[in-house]
Design a protein around this motif. Structure first.
Motif, PDB file in Angstrom:
ATOM      1  N   LEU A  22      10.794 -14.530 -14.658  1.00 55.97           N
ATOM      2  CA  LEU A  22      10.502 -15.124 -15.831  1.00 55.97           C
ATOM      3  C   LEU A  22      11.161 -14.538 -17.041  1.00 55.97           C
ATOM      4  N   CYS A  23      11.914 -13.565 -16.783  1.00 52.65           N
ATOM      5  CA  CYS A  23      12.946 -13.135 -17.704  1.00 52.65           C
ATOM      6  C   CYS A  23      14.111 -14.134 -17.894  1.00 52.65           C
ATOM      7  N   PHE A  24      14.702 -14.493 -16.671  1.00 52.15           N
ATOM      8  CA  PHE A  24      15.318 -15.548 -16.675  1.00 52.15           C
ATOM      9  C   PHE A  24      15.107 -17.036 -17.409  1.00 52.15           C
ATOM     10  N   ILE A  25      13.783 -17.576 -17.125  1.00 55.15           N
ATOM     11  CA  ILE A  25      13.265 -18.510 -17.892  1.00 55.15           C
ATOM     12  C   ILE A  25      13.148 -18.209 -19.303  1.00 55.15           C
ATOM     13  N   LEU A  26      12.996 -17.232 -19.700  1.00 58.04           N
ATOM     14  CA  LEU A  26      12.680 -16.867 -21.036  1.00 58.04           C
ATOM     15  C   LEU A  26      14.012 -16.964 -21.829  1.00 58.04           C
ATOM     16  N   LEU A  27      14.879 -16.125 -21.324  1.00 57.56           N
ATOM     17  CA  LEU A  27      16.307 -15.927 -21.741  1.00 57.56           C
ATOM     18  C   LEU A  27      17.059 -17.155 -21.951  1.00 57.56           C
ATOM     19  N   PHE A  28      17.079 -17.994 -20.835  1.00 56.44           N
ATOM     20  CA  PHE A  28      18.049 -19.224 -20.796  1.00 56.44           C
ATOM     21  C   PHE A  28      17.002 -20.402 -21.065  1.00 56.44           C
ATOM     22  N   GLY A  29      15.739 -20.382 -21.058  1.00 56.01           N
ATOM     23  CA  GLY A  29      14.928 -21.607 -21.507  1.00 56.01           C
ATOM     24  C   GLY A  29      14.629 -21.598 -22.625  1.00 56.01           C
ATOM     25  N   PHE A  30      14.302 -20.374 -23.347  1.00 55.63           N
ATOM     26  CA  PHE A  30      13.572 -20.669 -24.824  1.00 55.63           C
ATOM     27  C   PHE A  30      14.685 -19.837 -25.803  1.00 55.63           C
ATOM     28  N   ILE A  31      15.007 -18.735 -25.377  1.00 52.84           N
ATOM     29  CA  ILE A  31      16.145 -17.858 -26.521  1.00 52.84           C
ATOM     30  C   ILE A  31      17.428 -18.473 -26.558  1.00 52.84           C
ATOM     31  N   ALA A  32      18.131 -19.058 -25.357  1.00 55.99           N
ATOM     32  CA  ALA A  32      19.527 -19.483 -25.568  1.00 55.99           C
ATOM     33  C   ALA A  32      19.717 -20.817 -26.307  1.00 55.99           C
TER      34      ALA A  32
END
Length: 688
Positions: A22-32
């Motif tokens: 979930l952290c991976f998706i949040l970081l690279f899918g929404f924040i990046a």
């Protein structure tokens, strides 16, 4: 009331995998995408992969720079990632100085806030609706296909994670080496005395800080997470190669890699369940190569920043993948440059690649100089890995024969695509370039070439790359079969789709039947008992750092680094009795007369193995049965001494962990949170 609940280990490990994902998706899918403007409108899989290459490379390089400058921690990392886009936007702006840029930024921020206030929050609501509302083009066909992609990738990850969920102990002593490197990075020592790549350890450290999952646990499940992402990358790269002409064809390759790799590929699940910088580097290398080819062909062109970031990330994770696999593939890709102004483009792109190579290799050369390591020795250590090995007992054919079959099929497909291009008078397909590369790669695995003569090629490390290429080759093969069926029988799109689904289910069902079900077992020997790690996870979750000590084999000193005190069995048996005796004598004196120099920790956890003493490797603890019997005898005598308190902290079929309690209420986090006082003082506190 108990604050912390002790879950079984497998639940804790499963939750850790979910949190990291979930952290991976949040970081690279929404924040990046907030900082990488080029990828904001891309589909979700494209967005994740571009973000992984762009932001992932920046994170790995930032950890290297910050740790060398002794500035690496959570705040330093977040501040660096926040300042990078600000600096880039300032350099791109027309403002004359920084102060003027900050004033303009302040003005834009105030205006945007006023707009939100005037619209009474409708702008935020509309933005959320556009981000999370399912668009109309998501029909049932696309939904089914995406569900199949995600489901197969998750299944592949679960298959490889089951051994890690069942066994808390690491599968090899290399795990302890990786963990030591991660902890040294936290201590601002990036290279740890040796100029080896540390990109994988940097990512584990960062995700440990973001998710608050211990680096030990992330490292233990990293193999499954890497395999999950590799499945997605296999699908994406194959789809890009065949231009998505047959949407289900790329799923074949990823399905074989995820569910039945050992029949057709020179890999073993025993290797893929472990943390491997090789697999993680391939997660950077394949997208980087795809983006590079897109750029030189001006198709779906993106900033060259992604190529640079991907190459840097690959090289900082694994130099073998960067310079033996990725760089030669990039040089081969120069043949795809447009014929117009070919020499000029060739000179420019070649110069770019050489500059990247110099930039990447320079830190390692400097580290060789600092640590007095000979450059040939360093290069040899990167080209050959003692931890890589060839183990594939379930192949349908011997590897040399299977590679020969692959070469025959690849040669036939090359002829088919060349004839197809000549008939339709079109440019050569991308598949032809891939197939030629695949033929060259398969050649060392056949009996036609003596691998021992290729002194710079470690075939054991090349196996992981070859397995991914076989998966992509399977996708191209299915696409070619569907294209032949379409050409001969002129089948409708709906008919081809139905044929594709039937072919997918029948093929995968047959392969799984051939390997007698989904393989999840492992043959790796134990390093230490599972109970040692299960108990240790409970200890670090419930006890204050450096309020306790652990007693175990010497190799577990790495676990204790930067977290708690540690004693080897030999030191504990020979020295702790004197320390404890002196401490107890001093406690009998008035406080003003005490001269205690060595105060033992509040709690001491002694890790012991139960008979028949066969879970600890001989190389980790010599003659473990004798050592365990000595420890049990020492504890039995210690319990009989007055004022000593020993409790069983953890016990299972192989392990018993004893807790020597020297001072109550000074180690457990719950006691600190409850702010424990003597009963009388507690009453006074409430009545006051």
């Amino acid at each position: 009331m108990q604050i912390f609940v002790d879950f079984p280990y497998w639940i804790e490990a499963l939750f850790a995998a979910v949190r990291v994902t979930l952290c991976f998706i949040l970081l690279f899918g929404f924040i990046a995408p907030l900082f990488l403007s080029h990828i904001r409108e891309l589909p979700i899989i494209e967005k994740l992969i571009y973000s992984w290459i762009g932001l992932g490379g920046v994170i790995i390089f930032a950890v290297f720079v910050l740790s060398v400058l002794h500035l690496y921690d959570f705040i330093g990392m977040m501040l660096t990632l926040t300042l990078i886009p600000v600096i880039i936007n300032y350099l791109r702006s027309d403002e004359s100085n920084v102060l003027q840029y900050l004033k303009q930024w302040e003005l834009r921020t105030i205006v945007s806030h006023l707009q939100v206030i005037e619209e009474e929050g409708r702008a935020i609501w509309n933005w959320l609706k556009t981000k999370f509302t399912i668009k109309k083009e998501w029909d049932w066909k696309r939904t089914t296909r995406v569900s199949a992609i995600v489901g197969i990738a998750i299944s592949g990850g679960i298959i490889r994670s089951i051994p890690a969920l069942e066994h808390a102990a690491p599968f090899s002593r290399g795990w302890f080496i990786h963990l030591n490197r991660i902890k040294n990075i936290r201590l601002q020592d990036y290279f740890s005395g040796s100029p080896d790549p540390g990109g994988m350890h940097s990512l584990v450290s960062v995700f440990s800080m973001l998710t608050q999952v211990s680096p030990e646990l992330i490292l233990h499940i990293l193999g499954a997470l890497s395999s999950f992402f590799l499945c997605i990358i296999i699908y994406w790269s194959t789809k890009d190669m065949i231009k998505n002409r047959y949407p289900l064809a790329p799923i074949f390759g990823m399905a074989i890699y995820a569910l039945a790799p050992m029949l057709l590929m020179p890999v073993s699940l025993d290797q893929q369940i472990e943390a491997s910088s090789l697999d993680l580097a391939l997660c950077f290398a394949f997208p980087t190569m795809t983006i590079f080819v897109r750029n030189i062909r001006s198709a779906f062109k993106s900033p060259w920043f992604y190529v640079l970031s991907g190459f840097v990330a690959t090289a900082m994770v694994n130099l073998f993948v960067a310079f033996v696999i990725l760089l030669p593939l990039m040089l081969l890709g120069l043949a795809s440059l447009p014929r117009r102004r070919y020499l000029q483009s060739l000179y420019r792109v070649t110069s770019y690649l050489l500059t990247m190579t110099v930039v990447v290799i320079t830190p390692y050369l400097l580290a060789c100089y600092v640590y007095d390591v000979r450059v040939p020795t360093f290069l040899l250590s990167q080209l050959y890995s003692i931890q890589a090995y060839s183990y594939y007992p379930f192949l349908v054919l011997p590897l040399d024969e299977l590679s020969s079959v692959y070469m025959i099929i690849a040669g036939g497909l090359c002829i088919f695509y060349l004839i197809s291009a000549m008939i339709d008078k079109k440019k050569f397909h991308d598949e032809v370039t891939f197939l030629i590369t695949f033929l060259v790669l398969s050649l060392p695995y056949t009996s036609f070439v003596d691998i021992s003569n290729i002194i710079w090629l470690d075939i054991d490390q090349l196996n992981a790359f070859y397995a991914v290429m076989i998966a992509m080759f399977a996708g191209i093969l299915v696409a070619a079969v569907l294209e032949m069926v379409d050409m001969v029988f002129n089948v409708s799109k709906q008919g081809l789709l139905i044929c594709s689904w039937i072919l997918l289910f029948s093929t995968m069902g047959y392969l799984i039947f051939m390997q007698k079900g989904v393989k999840i077992s492992r043959s790796n020997p134990n390093t230490v008992p599972d109970g040692f790690l299960k108990a240790y996870y409970q200890i670090i979750n419930t006890r204050l750092p450096y309020s306790y000590a652990t007693v175990g084999p010497k190799i577990q000193r790495i676990l204790a680094k930067n977290r708690d005190y540690f004693m080897e069995y030999e030191f504990f048996l020979n020295e702790y009795s004197a320390i404890d005796s002196l401490y107890r004598q001093q406690l009998q004196l008035p406080e003003i007369e005490r001269t205690i120099e060595e105060v033992p920790p509040a709690s001491i956890f002694v890790l012991t193995e139960k008979p028949p003493y066969n879970s600890i490797q001989q190389g980790i603890l010599y003659d473990s049965p004798s050592v365990m019997r000595d420890v049990e005898e020492w504890l039995a005598k210690y319990k009989q001494l007055p004022g000593r308190q020993v409790e069983v902290f953890y016990s299972d079929s192989t392990t018993t962990v004893y807790e020597i309690i020297n001072r109550q209420n000074e180690s457990n986090i719950e006691d600190v949170l409850y702010n424990i006082y003597p009963s009388e003082d507690r009453k006074n506190l409430f009545y006051e």
